[in-house]
Design a protein around this motif. Sequence first.
Motif, PDB file in Angstrom:
ATOM      1  N   ALA C  62      36.204  19.580 -89.640  1.00 58.18           N
ATOM      2  CA  ALA C  62      36.499  19.052 -90.975  1.00 58.18           C
ATOM      3  C   ALA C  62      36.260  20.112 -92.046  1.00 58.18           C
ATOM      4  O   ALA C  62      37.018  20.218 -93.010  1.00 58.18           O
ATOM      5  CB  ALA C  62      35.646  17.820 -91.251  1.00 58.18           C
ATOM      6  N   VAL C  65      39.208  22.583 -91.917  1.00 51.62           N
ATOM      7  CA  VAL C  65      40.433  21.997 -92.471  1.00 51.62           C
ATOM      8  C   VAL C  65      40.314  21.902 -94.001  1.00 51.62           C
ATOM      9  O   VAL C  65      41.268  22.191 -94.729  1.00 51.62           O
ATOM     10  CB  VAL C  65      40.721  20.607 -91.858  1.00 51.62           C
ATOM     11  CG1 VAL C  65      41.929  19.973 -92.528  1.00 51.62           C
ATOM     12  CG2 VAL C  65      40.960  20.734 -90.365  1.00 51.62           C
ATOM     13  N   VAL C  69      43.056  23.473 -96.503  1.00 49.10           N
ATOM     14  CA  VAL C  69      43.864  22.579 -97.340  1.00 49.10           C
ATOM     15  C   VAL C  69      43.555  22.748 -98.829  1.00 49.10           C
ATOM     16  O   VAL C  69      44.464  22.757 -99.655  1.00 49.10           O
ATOM     17  CB  VAL C  69      43.650  21.108 -96.908  1.00 49.10           C
ATOM     18  CG1 VAL C  69      44.336  20.167 -97.865  1.00 49.10           C
ATOM     19  CG2 VAL C  69      44.176  20.896 -95.494  1.00 49.10           C
ATOM     20  N   ALA C 191      45.695  24.031 -86.394  1.00 49.78           N
ATOM     21  CA  ALA C 191      46.893  23.204 -86.215  1.00 49.78           C
ATOM     22  C   ALA C 191      46.931  22.084 -87.245  1.00 49.78           C
ATOM     23  O   ALA C 191      47.966  21.841 -87.891  1.00 49.78           O
ATOM     24  CB  ALA C 191      46.907  22.620 -84.801  1.00 49.78           C
ATOM     25  N   ILE C 192      45.803  21.435 -87.435  1.00 53.55           N
ATOM     26  CA  ILE C 192      45.765  20.292 -88.355  1.00 53.55           C
ATOM     27  C   ILE C 192      45.929  20.762 -89.797  1.00 53.55           C
ATOM     28  O   ILE C 192      46.703  20.193 -90.571  1.00 53.55           O
ATOM     29  CB  ILE C 192      44.456  19.508 -88.154  1.00 53.55           C
ATOM     30  CG1 ILE C 192      44.545  18.741 -86.840  1.00 53.55           C
ATOM     31  CG2 ILE C 192      44.211  18.545 -89.309  1.00 53.55           C
ATOM     32  CD1 ILE C 192      43.243  18.174 -86.358  1.00 53.55           C
ATOM     33  N   SER C 195      49.490  21.480 -90.477  1.00 48.96           N
ATOM     34  CA  SER C 195      50.289  20.260 -90.612  1.00 48.96           C
ATOM     35  C   SER C 195      50.068  19.586 -91.963  1.00 48.96           C
ATOM     36  O   SER C 195      51.008  19.104 -92.585  1.00 48.96           O
ATOM     37  CB  SER C 195      49.931  19.254 -89.515  1.00 48.96           C
ATOM     38  OG  SER C 195      50.165  19.822 -88.257  1.00 48.96           O
ATOM     39  N   VAL C 196      48.807  19.559 -92.406  1.00 52.17           N
ATOM     40  CA  VAL C 196      48.530  18.902 -93.680  1.00 52.17           C
ATOM     41  C   VAL C 196      49.201  19.669 -94.823  1.00 52.17           C
ATOM     42  O   VAL C 196      49.802  19.081 -95.724  1.00 52.17           O
ATOM     43  CB  VAL C 196      46.998  18.801 -93.935  1.00 52.17           C
ATOM     44  CG1 VAL C 196      46.718  18.237 -95.315  1.00 52.17           C
ATOM     45  CG2 VAL C 196      46.349  17.937 -92.874  1.00 52.17           C
ATOM     46  N   ALA C 199      52.723  18.832 -94.965  1.00 48.13           N
ATOM     47  CA  ALA C 199      52.982  17.508 -95.531  1.00 48.13           C
ATOM     48  C   ALA C 199      52.796  17.513 -97.049  1.00 48.13           C
ATOM     49  O   ALA C 199      53.453  16.756 -97.754  1.00 48.13           O
ATOM     50  CB  ALA C 199      52.044  16.475 -94.890  1.00 48.13           C
ATOM     51  N   PHE C 200      51.910  18.363 -97.542  1.00 52.52           N
ATOM     52  CA  PHE C 200      51.656  18.428 -98.991  1.00 52.52           C
ATOM     53  C   PHE C 200      51.756  19.885 -99.433  1.00 52.52           C
ATOM     54  O   PHE C 200      50.732  20.526 -99.686  1.00 52.52           O
ATOM     55  CB  PHE C 200      50.271  17.876 -99.325  1.00 52.52           C
ATOM     56  CG  PHE C 200      50.068  16.455 -98.906  1.00 52.52           C
ATOM     57  CD1 PHE C 200      50.479  15.412 -99.730  1.00 52.52           C
ATOM     58  CD2 PHE C 200      49.466  16.155 -97.694  1.00 52.52           C
ATOM     59  CE1 PHE C 200      50.283  14.095 -99.338  1.00 52.52           C
ATOM     60  CE2 PHE C 200      49.269  14.836 -97.305  1.00 52.52           C
ATOM     61  CZ  PHE C 200      49.681  13.808 -98.125  1.00 52.52           C
ATOM     62  N   PRO C 201      52.971  20.397 -99.530  1.00 59.49           N
ATOM     63  CA  PRO C 201      53.134  21.837 -99.748  1.00 59.49           C
ATOM     64  C   PRO C 201      52.533  22.338-101.057  1.00 59.49           C
ATOM     65  O   PRO C 201      52.194  23.498-101.174  1.00 59.49           O
ATOM     66  CB  PRO C 201      54.652  22.036 -99.733  1.00 59.49           C
ATOM     67  CG  PRO C 201      55.244  20.681 -99.856  1.00 59.49           C
ATOM     68  CD  PRO C 201      54.231  19.692 -99.422  1.00 59.49           C
ATOM     69  N   ARG C 202      52.380  21.462-102.035  1.00 57.82           N
ATOM     70  CA  ARG C 202      51.887  21.949-103.318  1.00 57.82           C
ATOM     71  C   ARG C 202      50.366  22.104-103.353  1.00 57.82           C
ATOM     72  O   ARG C 202      49.822  22.694-104.261  1.00 57.82           O
ATOM     73  CB  ARG C 202      52.314  21.013-104.448  1.00 57.82           C
ATOM     74  CG  ARG C 202      53.715  21.313-104.910  1.00 57.82           C
ATOM     75  CD  ARG C 202      54.122  20.342-105.966  1.00 57.82           C
ATOM     76  NE  ARG C 202      54.089  18.982-105.461  1.00 57.82           N
ATOM     77  CZ  ARG C 202      54.346  17.920-106.207  1.00 57.82           C
ATOM     78  NH1 ARG C 202      54.628  18.057-107.467  1.00 57.82           N
ATOM     79  NH2 ARG C 202      54.340  16.714-105.675  1.00 57.82           N
ATOM     80  N   LEU C 203      49.706  21.569-102.326  1.00 53.86           N
ATOM     81  CA  LEU C 203      48.245  21.581-102.326  1.00 53.86           C
ATOM     82  C   LEU C 203      47.651  22.974-102.306  1.00 53.86           C
ATOM     83  O   LEU C 203      46.771  23.290-103.082  1.00 53.86           O
ATOM     84  CB  LEU C 203      47.737  20.852-101.084  1.00 53.86           C
ATOM     85  CG  LEU C 203      47.367  19.406-101.232  1.00 53.86           C
ATOM     86  CD1 LEU C 203      46.799  18.933 -99.929  1.00 53.86           C
ATOM     87  CD2 LEU C 203      46.365  19.240-102.344  1.00 53.86           C
ATOM     88  N   SER C 205      49.137  26.015-102.647  1.00 53.21           N
ATOM     89  CA  SER C 205      49.618  27.062-103.534  1.00 53.21           C
ATOM     90  C   SER C 205      49.019  26.947-104.930  1.00 53.21           C
ATOM     91  O   SER C 205      48.857  27.912-105.627  1.00 53.21           O
ATOM     92  CB  SER C 205      51.140  27.037-103.597  1.00 53.21           C
ATOM     93  OG  SER C 205      51.583  25.740-103.905  1.00 53.21           O
TER      94      SER C 205
END
Lengths: 236, 224, 211
Positions: C62, C65, C69, C191-192, C195-196, C199-203, C205
């Motif tokens: 966690a 990740v 993220v 990997a996770i 993937s996240v 799913a949320f490309p703006r996070l 950057s």
Amino acid sequence: MIQFDGAAVQAEHPATRQILAPLDLFLGEKRISIIGANGSGKSTLLKLINSLVLPTSGRVSVNGLDTARRGSAVRRSVGFMFTDPLSQLVMPTGREDVELSLRRRHRHRGERRAAAEKVLERFGLAHLADQSVYDLSGGERQLLALAVVLACDPVVLVADEPTTLLDLRNEARVRSLFRSLDQQVIFTTHSLEFAREAERTLVVDSGRIVFDGAPADAVAAYRELSLHGAAAEGRR
Amino acid sequence: MRGHASLLGAYVERTSVLHAAPLWAKFIPVAVLSVLVLTLWSPWVTLGALGLVILAYLAGARLTVRELVRPLARMWPLILILGAFQWFNAGPLTAFIVVGNIVVCVLAALLVTLTTESQRLLDGLVLLAHPLKRFGADPERFGLTVALMLRSIPYLVGAAEDSRDAARARGLERSPRALILPVFIGAVAYAQQTGEALAARGLADPEHDDDGALPGDAPDAFRG
Amino acid sequence: MQQTNPAPHPTPAGTPARARTSWNATDLSLIAVFAAVVAASAILPAIPVGQVGVPITLQTLAIMVTGIVLGPWRAGAALSLYVAVALAGLPIFSQFRGGIGVLFGPSAGYIIAFPIAAFAVGFLARIVFRRFDRFRFLALFAACTATSLLITHPFGIVGMMINAKLDLAAAVAADVVFLPGDILKNLAAAAIGLSVVKAFPRLQSRPARRS
């Protein structure tokens, strides 16, 4: 008193798509309803008023405050109500959530408690104050969401489909509460009956305002538009 | 929601001197005691501290022997292994000091948790941020973030259990991706939803931010 | 007090001025929710994974990740928040521990390393997302593993040497046991995290949409 000056919203990703075409608008009536299909841009229009979305060009102002420059002042005077009350409620119980709303106004803990109690009583929620918001019924939750927003006495209330998730009885309850409010209220809805309760109605379609005027005429225009659209889909 | 009660269940309700005492009056002695046993490094100090802590549990907080022993039950493998290792390596005295000091420190700190409601603990934490105000800290926003975090834990524990059930239903119960990924995706979606709700209510704004700055003035660190 | 409780410094309220003032509601919310994710991963029962069903706890996963993220600042703040709340006494460390006593226990080093590790992974992951169009998975895995080897484990070893009075060899021996598991968790974290972010490309950057 809400003023749109050429305000437009461009989608960030496929850079070409326009979510809302440039808009010049003055909203001064006490009750204004907005109708339109899903994805037509209704919610974006509402979020512009609360500065949750900023215009990519042009400007929006509320009582003379630019939403881009004075975001937090605007948000303090514009209450925003989401369709799903669970997106609104942040704390585990109603009491804590109302207290959260009152945080800025009442620094002292005891005062805040007392003020929260008053708000809960005003909305007939005092007996549910300490229940988990997940245990409340849909109608109770929506009332709580309204209480939480109105606790800070906003000058304008903006509501995004406040009755969509409610059954008929709770819809009637929320509608009568809306009628009793002193604030300027701007709301979107799929209920044409609810839309008619406003003094002025906007019809939004594909990011443009296609009708702006008396509710009865607006509803007629929207009916025609929807039928046309459906017919066009059918032919394809 | 699921898990809420057990999470904040450390507090034991009782009428006692320690329960009634303000947080700082418990926290400071615990810190002092911990530092003392670790710096003086003597078996007598450790023994005395151990007696003091037991006295505080039984008389000061009126907890039962069972409530005193319960936290030790979770630590016994550590006590055993570490104790045996130090005994062989450095002799029984060192073994006693090392293990005894850990037990003293853990029990003393736990006593604060056992006798203070979590809300008061968190208020105390937020209070610690106040002296940092002139360095730009914002205790209100900090407190809000703490509250948000606590509110999210039961939700996430529930979501994790749901995704475990969903993975099992699809026969994927041994796939880490099917088990874990939905929890993280859900967490981000949930955070964004909550963020929007807070923004709409004007709750996460800094105290004095209306200095004409554009909200788009994000720090460079966040730019892509 | 300052030494026993790193609490208020790196929290959303307390990091360097420029980063803090511009954290918006969604940033605060992400920090809070990911602190909660780490807490939940510490107190949830271990889950059986793989053919033999080895039970693993997901806390280190966690943390990695979170770094991938949220990026360095928000991830560091999330982990500081988690550690601060746990040290204040909430039982959200693994095995339902909490309170400043943990700082005097043998696992203190790992706990102090959490925020630093999250920051480091976030920092490295940002470089990966900027510079790499391919091999992102491997690069993220390398970032996580470098953090494990250079931050988490050394801090853990020093913590055991100080609090459990172990010598270097014994502390290393006690620490190495966790290494294989951490490598596997780093694979999963890469990997996770990937993937996240998909799913949320703006996070990654930049901060989520301003509000």
